[in-house]
Design a protein around this motif. Structure first.
Motif, short mmCIF file in Angstrom:
data_model
loop_
_atom_site.label_atom_id
_atom_site.label_comp_id
_atom_site.label_asym_id
_atom_site.label_seq_id
_atom_site.Cartn_x
_atom_site.Cartn_y
_atom_site.Cartn_z
N GLU A 25 6.34 2.15 -17.58
CA GLU A 25 5.96 2.87 -16.37
C GLU A 25 5.69 4.35 -16.70
O GLU A 25 5.26 4.68 -17.79
N TRP A 26 5.91 5.24 -15.72
CA TRP A 26 5.61 6.67 -15.89
C TRP A 26 6.94 7.41 -16.01
O TRP A 26 7.56 7.77 -15.02
N ARG A 27 7.38 7.57 -17.23
CA ARG A 27 8.64 8.28 -17.50
C ARG A 27 8.55 8.89 -18.90
O ARG A 27 7.66 8.54 -19.68
N VAL A 28 9.46 9.79 -19.20
CA VAL A 28 9.45 10.44 -20.51
C VAL A 28 9.57 9.37 -21.59
O VAL A 28 10.53 8.59 -21.60
N PRO A 29 8.59 9.30 -22.50
CA PRO A 29 8.59 8.23 -23.50
C PRO A 29 9.49 8.56 -24.69
O PRO A 29 9.83 9.72 -24.93
N GLU A 30 9.84 7.52 -25.43
CA GLU A 30 10.62 7.74 -26.65
C GLU A 30 9.77 8.41 -27.73
O GLU A 30 10.27 9.21 -28.52
N GLU A 31 8.48 8.08 -27.76
CA GLU A 31 7.56 8.70 -28.71
C GLU A 31 6.56 9.54 -27.92
O GLU A 31 5.98 9.08 -26.94
N SER A 32 6.33 10.76 -28.38
CA SER A 32 5.52 11.71 -27.60
C SER A 32 4.06 11.27 -27.46
O SER A 32 3.37 11.72 -26.54
#
Length: 277
Positions: A152-159
């Motif tokens: 979804e739309w959230r801070v990802p683990e990889e940029s």
């Protein structure tokens, strides 16, 4: 005989109604019901697709709570029940969703609302009754893309997660982006330029979306940029660049002649009498 005929007609009508009508009734919160639970209703709603004609069933203690429908995101976000669109207080309320768009529900018990007793649902389709003939397709494309898929739309683990997600797809005019996220944590800002995108500049957005379930239609070719206004989240990779391609037009191929037809044409051109000058 007349009684049998009437009974048959009644059963036939009920069967036809059952075939044509597919509206659903959703019990809000399922077994939890309508109560103060932070994050419960966001998670509950995001897994469902609500359509015009569907109904929400609220079950709660009418001595403590109610269901207050409000008109705007601001009223929803700040638990403002001063100008409600509708108020339900029986403890067992069924609210039918009669039009597409966002529908906002809170409780007028302010402390309960702040603690998480509020719900926003996005109604995206109609139930056809009866189903109309399929319309002539104008656009050869029109796909719905859930941004980030399961992430979804959230801070990802990889940029570079959303960069890779976008590069794997081909977006065209008429497609839709569907952003799902926790509206208490993030939002969606559309911005103008690649410079703003790279620097996570949020001061001059084209549009701001903050409902937690946002449907954004890609209406023209070009590059679209999306970020979040939350400090540090964009820098950590919560941003999306999509390249929207124009509608591909199918160009009719020239009629291919068989070798025999080409030979006949050659004979015709070679031996056709030409005027003398």
């Amino acid at each position: 005989m007349a009684t049998t005929r009437r009974m048959f007609c009644f059963v036939l009508v009920m069967v036809l109604m059952g075939c044509c009508c597919s509206a659903k009734i959703y019990k809000v919160g399922d077994s939890k019901g309508w109560t103060a639970k932070h994050g419960t209703y966001y998670d509950w709603a995001k897994r469902k697709e609500f359509q015009v004609g569907d109904s929400l069933m609220f079950q709660y203690d009418g001595n403590v709570n109610d269901v207050t429908q409000v008109s705007s995101r601001l009223e929803y976000q700040f638990c403002n029940s001063l100008s409600p669109k509708a108020v339900y207080n029986t403890g067992h309320d069924v609210v039918t969703l009669t039009e597409p768009g966002y529908h906002f529900f809170i409780t007028s018990n302010h402390s309960q609302c702040v603690a998480g007793q509020k719900l926003v649902v996005l109604v995206v389709h109609d139930h056809p009754i009866p189903p109309p003939p399929p319309p002539r397709k104008i656009f050869p494309f029109g796909k719905d893309y859930k941004v980030g898929d399961s992430n979804e739309w959230r801070v990802p683990e990889e940029s570079d997660f959303y960069s890779k997600w976008s590069e794997e797809k081909q977006f065209h005019v008429g497609d839709n982006l569907l952003f799902y996220y926790n509206d208490q944590v993030d939002d969606v800002l559309e911005i103008n330029s690649n410079l703003e995108f790279k620097s996570c500049e949020t001061t001059s957005p084209v549009a701001v979306h903050n409902a937690g379930q946002d449907l954004i239609r890609l209406t023209k070719p070009g590059v679209r940029y999306f970020i979040t206004s939350k400090i540090g989240h964009c820098e950590a990779g919560l941003k999306l660049r999509v390249e929207v391609r124009p509608l591909s037009k199918s160009v009719p191929k020239k009629m291919q002649l068989s070798p025999f037809d080409r030979f006949i044409n050659w004979l015709h051109e070679s031996f056709r009498p030409h005027p003398h000058h």
